[in-house]
Write an enzyme that holds these catalytic residues in place. Structure first.
Site, mmCIF file in Angstrom:
data_model
loop_
_atom_site.group_PDB
_atom_site.id
_atom_site.type_symbol
_atom_site.label_atom_id
_atom_site.label_comp_id
_atom_site.label_asym_id
_atom_site.label_seq_id
_atom_site.Cartn_x
_atom_site.Cartn_y
_atom_site.Cartn_z
ATOM 1 N N ASP A 199 37.798 -22.065 -66.826
ATOM 2 C CA ASP A 199 38.532 -21.268 -67.805
ATOM 3 C C ASP A 199 38.105 -21.622 -69.234
ATOM 4 O OD1 ASP A 199 40.338 -19.423 -68.717
ATOM 5 O OD2 ASP A 199 42.120 -20.647 -68.346
ATOM 6 N N ASN B 115 41.057 -10.089 -62.729
ATOM 7 C CA ASN B 115 39.995 -9.903 -63.727
ATOM 8 C C ASN B 115 39.448 -8.474 -63.771
ATOM 9 O OD1 ASN B 115 38.573 -13.247 -63.320
ATOM 10 N ND2 ASN B 115 40.048 -12.508 -64.815
HETATM 11 C C1 FPP Z 1 37.124 -17.742 -67.469
HETATM 12 O O1 FPP Z 1 37.060 -17.727 -68.854
HETATM 13 C C2 FPP Z 1 35.865 -17.406 -66.825
HETATM 14 C C3 FPP Z 1 35.619 -16.320 -66.029
HETATM 15 C C4 FPP Z 1 36.664 -15.316 -65.725
HETATM 16 C C5 FPP Z 1 34.300 -16.058 -65.442
HETATM 17 C C6 FPP Z 1 33.510 -17.239 -64.990
HETATM 18 C C7 FPP Z 1 32.094 -16.840 -64.840
HETATM 19 C C8 FPP Z 1 31.028 -17.591 -65.137
HETATM 20 C C9 FPP Z 1 31.096 -18.989 -65.610
HETATM 21 C C10 FPP Z 1 29.665 -16.990 -65.045
HETATM 22 C C11 FPP Z 1 28.974 -16.884 -63.762
HETATM 23 C C12 FPP Z 1 29.425 -17.707 -62.649
HETATM 24 C C13 FPP Z 1 28.713 -17.972 -61.525
HETATM 25 C C14 FPP Z 1 29.401 -18.692 -60.416
HETATM 26 C C15 FPP Z 1 27.319 -17.594 -61.310
HETATM 27 P P1 FPP Z 1 37.917 -16.664 -69.652
HETATM 28 O O2 FPP Z 1 37.081 -15.462 -69.871
HETATM 29 O O3 FPP Z 1 39.196 -16.413 -68.926
HETATM 30 O O4 FPP Z 1 38.177 -17.433 -70.999
HETATM 31 P P2 FPP Z 1 39.438 -17.303 -71.984
HETATM 32 O O5 FPP Z 1 40.625 -17.783 -71.190
HETATM 33 O O6 FPP Z 1 39.075 -18.223 -73.083
HETATM 34 O O7 FPP Z 1 39.527 -15.870 -72.395
#
Ligand code: FPP
Length: 247
Positions: A21, A69
């Site tokens: 996250d 998401n």
């Molecule tokens: C959470 O941060 C992250 C995600 C919803 C996506 C995770 C994806 C990756 C790290 C990229 C690719 C992964 C793989 C396994 C190849 P957020 O967007 O919720 O952050 P925020 O809470 O700060 O808005």
């Protein structure tokens, strides 16, 4: 002494699950678009997988995309799917080189066609690897998974292949997406949020929870090892009292 050297190899969690996250906030702090955070999150994925394999963690589950998401702006969802497809295909040779098996849990059929096929291909190509199993949770949510399990069990009761009185915890386990994997013993969440967010609700029943303020793109091997050390310093009682564990 480095963090890695402090780890007791005889007391490793067999399965570590991570809620990655903070990508969006990390990007915002840098005045960049959210996708820049996700792109940098890939580096942390790589580091974490390497770290887990290096010390001998057998299963690593990463929460990459939740059912919820899908409600993000279309632009971000599309970019994330694109990033997933690209990362999976680019990293498959490295997974093979490092003897890492790829698996996925979630409503995989809801993924865009190219993402689904790329994923299946990578799973197929890495299926004989045995060092560490990397499980991507994609279009996953625990309530979706449990609802599905209940439906399958109810159908078996309806067509009389199972008696309601025979349903045990093991029956439930066998109908979850994680039926082939042991329960996670450690769950890590980054970015200073203290929630489980519909992630492995059944499977985390006895897991140790570890929260760090680090945003996911800043998470690295050292941070992973710190979480393992914290796990090793805890007393896991499973409902018993301390004296019973050492008698
Ligand atoms: C959470 O941060 C992250 C995600 C919803 C996506 C995770 C994806 C990756 C790290 C990229 C690719 C992964 C793989 C396994 C190849 P957020 O967007 O919720 O952050 P925020 O809470 O700060 O808005």
């Amino acid at each position: 002494m480095s963090e890695k050297e402090k780890i007791n190899k005889d007391k490793l969690p067999k399965h570590v699950a991570i809620i990655m996250d903070g990508n969006g906030r990390w990007a915002k702090q840098k005045g960049a678009e959210r996708i820049f955070g996700h792109e940098n999150g890939v580096k942390s994925v790589r580091e974490t997988v390497e770290a887990a394999a290096e010390i001998g963690v057998e299963y690593l589950t990463l929460y990459a995309f939740s059912t919820e998401n899908w409600n993000r702006p279309k632009e971000e969802v599309d970019a994330l799917m694109e990033l997933l497809v690209h990362t999976i295909s680019a990293e498959t040779p490295t997974l093979n080189k490092n003897n890492i098996r790829l698996q996925a849990i979630g409503d995989l059929k809801s993924l865009p066609g190219n993402c689904h096929s790329e994923l299946q291909e990578a799973i197929e190509k890495t299926k004989n690897n045995s060092r560490t199993t990397l499980i991507l949770a994609l279009s996953y949510s625990s309530r979706w998974e449990i609802t599905n399990a209940v439906k399958q069990i109810a159908e078996k009761v309806e067509n009389k292949t199972l008696k309601a009185s025979e349903i045990t915890e093991e029956t439930i386990n066998q109908h979850l997406c994680t039926s082939d994997f042991p329960e996670p013993e450690l769950m890590i969440r980054t970015s200073g949020e203290y929630r489980i967010s519909n992630f492995l609700l059944w499977q985390l029943a006895y897991a140790e929870l570890y929260f760090t303020e680090k945003l996911w793109p800043d998470f690295n091997k050292e941070e992973f090892y710190k979480a393992i050390i914290s796990f090793q310093n805890r007393e896991r009682r499973f409902g018993k009292i301390s004296e019973q564990l050492y008698s």
